[in-house]
Design an enzyme around this catalytic site. Structure first.
Site, PDB file in Angstrom:
ATOM      1  N   ASP A 157       0.698  -1.274   0.020  1.00 31.41           N
ATOM      2  CA  ASP A 157      -0.374   0.148   0.077  1.00 31.41           C
ATOM      3  C   ASP A 157       0.439   1.000   0.149  1.00 31.41           C
ATOM      4  O   ASP A 157       1.879   1.190   1.101  1.00 31.41           O
ATOM      5  CB  ASP A 157      -0.701  -0.022   1.353  1.00 31.41           C
ATOM      6  CG  ASP A 157      -2.228  -1.338   1.519  1.00 31.41           C
ATOM      7  OD1 ASP A 157      -2.074  -2.024   0.343  1.00 31.41           O
ATOM      8  OD2 ASP A 157      -2.947  -0.854   2.201  1.00 31.41           O
ATOM      9  N   LYS A 210      -7.117   3.003  -2.073  1.00 26.82           N
ATOM     10  CA  LYS A 210      -7.367   2.628  -0.650  1.00 26.82           C
ATOM     11  C   LYS A 210      -7.226   4.771  -1.021  1.00 26.82           C
ATOM     12  O   LYS A 210      -6.689   5.532  -0.850  1.00 26.82           O
ATOM     13  CB  LYS A 210      -6.815   2.750  -0.234  1.00 26.82           C
ATOM     14  CG  LYS A 210      -5.914   1.986   1.572  1.00 26.82           C
ATOM     15  CD  LYS A 210      -5.211   1.167   2.138  1.00 26.82           C
ATOM     16  CE  LYS A 210      -4.644   1.723   3.106  1.00 26.82           C
ATOM     17  NZ  LYS A 210      -3.814   0.823   4.075  1.00 26.82           N
ATOM     18  N   LYS A 253     -10.368  -0.334  -1.344  1.00 27.69           N
ATOM     19  CA  LYS A 253      -9.410  -1.023   0.057  1.00 27.69           C
ATOM     20  C   LYS A 253     -10.391   0.491   0.363  1.00 27.69           C
ATOM     21  O   LYS A 253      -9.382   1.410   1.248  1.00 27.69           O
ATOM     22  CB  LYS A 253      -7.871  -1.132   0.408  1.00 27.69           C
ATOM     23  CG  LYS A 253      -7.981  -0.934   1.557  1.00 27.69           C
ATOM     24  CD  LYS A 253      -6.828  -1.724   2.033  1.00 27.69           C
ATOM     25  CE  LYS A 253      -6.103  -1.865   3.492  1.00 27.69           C
ATOM     26  NZ  LYS A 253      -4.717  -2.466   3.911  1.00 27.69           N
TER      27      LYS A 253
END
Length: 214
Positions: free
Chosen positions: A89, A150, A175
């Site tokens: 990430d 995300k 996400k």
């Protein structure tokens, strides 16, 4: 969606600046017991892979502000993968995006994606972005072949919102992360289009499944 499928969408997370190996081990053991993934600091990935070989390991890159050089982010991602991270990430450079330097944002993310053979998620820090900036960030992520976008690091202003997830899901799998603490909140995000939930309350979320089944 059965309980196992639901749990597999949860990234049980510990990323605070005071995180110890003991904290990480507890998250790994909870993730293993409940069928979740674990999102942990990069310095513990190699140990985590040995400690919990069956847990999908997510780690972060350019965390939490995203202002490292592209070469540093690329190296961070590669090192994490070599330590057996399963997913990366990486944090958007919000300043670059806001200044209109879209080429630099896309090129940086392309370097990170190309550096590793595992999924890369772009953390866009949606609470800091205007609606136009959010859409631009998602477009750049898609152009750079990121696997996910995300919502947030959880270390800036605000966290995941239904509205942001709905927009982001138009571009890539999402996400939802930042401020999600319950099963009900997780369901809201999934219904808005999220594919994954990042939360430090993973155990409470999964245990809430029986009481409020999808």
């Amino acid at each position: 969606m059965d309980r196992a499928e639901f749990a597999a969408r949860i990234d049980h997370t510990v990323l605070g600046p005071e995180t110890t190996w003991r904290d990480v081990a507890a998250v790994l053991e909870a993730a293993d017991a409940h069928g979740m993934n674990a999102c942990i600091p990069p310095c513990y990935v190699a140990e985590a892979a040995d400690h919990a070989p069956d847990v999908t390991l997510v780690t972060v890159c350019g965390f939490p502000h995203g202002q490292e050089s592209p070469a540093t982010k690329e190296s961070e991602a590669e090192n994490a993968w070599m330590d057996d991270a399963d997913e990366i990430d990486v944090v958007l450079n919000v300043g670059r995006l806001r200044s209109g330097d879209h080429h630099a944002v896309r090129e940086e993310l392309e370097r990170v994606v190309a550096a590793v053979p595992v999924p890369v998620k772009l953390i866009v820090e949606a609470p800091l972005l205007s609606g136009t900036e959010l859409r631009t960030a998602c477009e750049l992520a898609a152009e750079a072949d990121a696997e996910f976008v995300k919502t947030a690091t959880g270390f800036s202003e605000g966290g995941a919102t239904v509205e942001d997830v709905e927009v982001m899901s138009e571009y890539l799998p999402v996400k939802a992360s930042g401020g999600i603490g319950s099963f009900a909140e997780s369901v809201e995000m999934l219904e808005a289009g999220a594919e994954r939930i990042g939360a430090s309350s993973g155990v409470d979320i999964v245990e809430g499944y029986e009481a409020g089944r999808l």
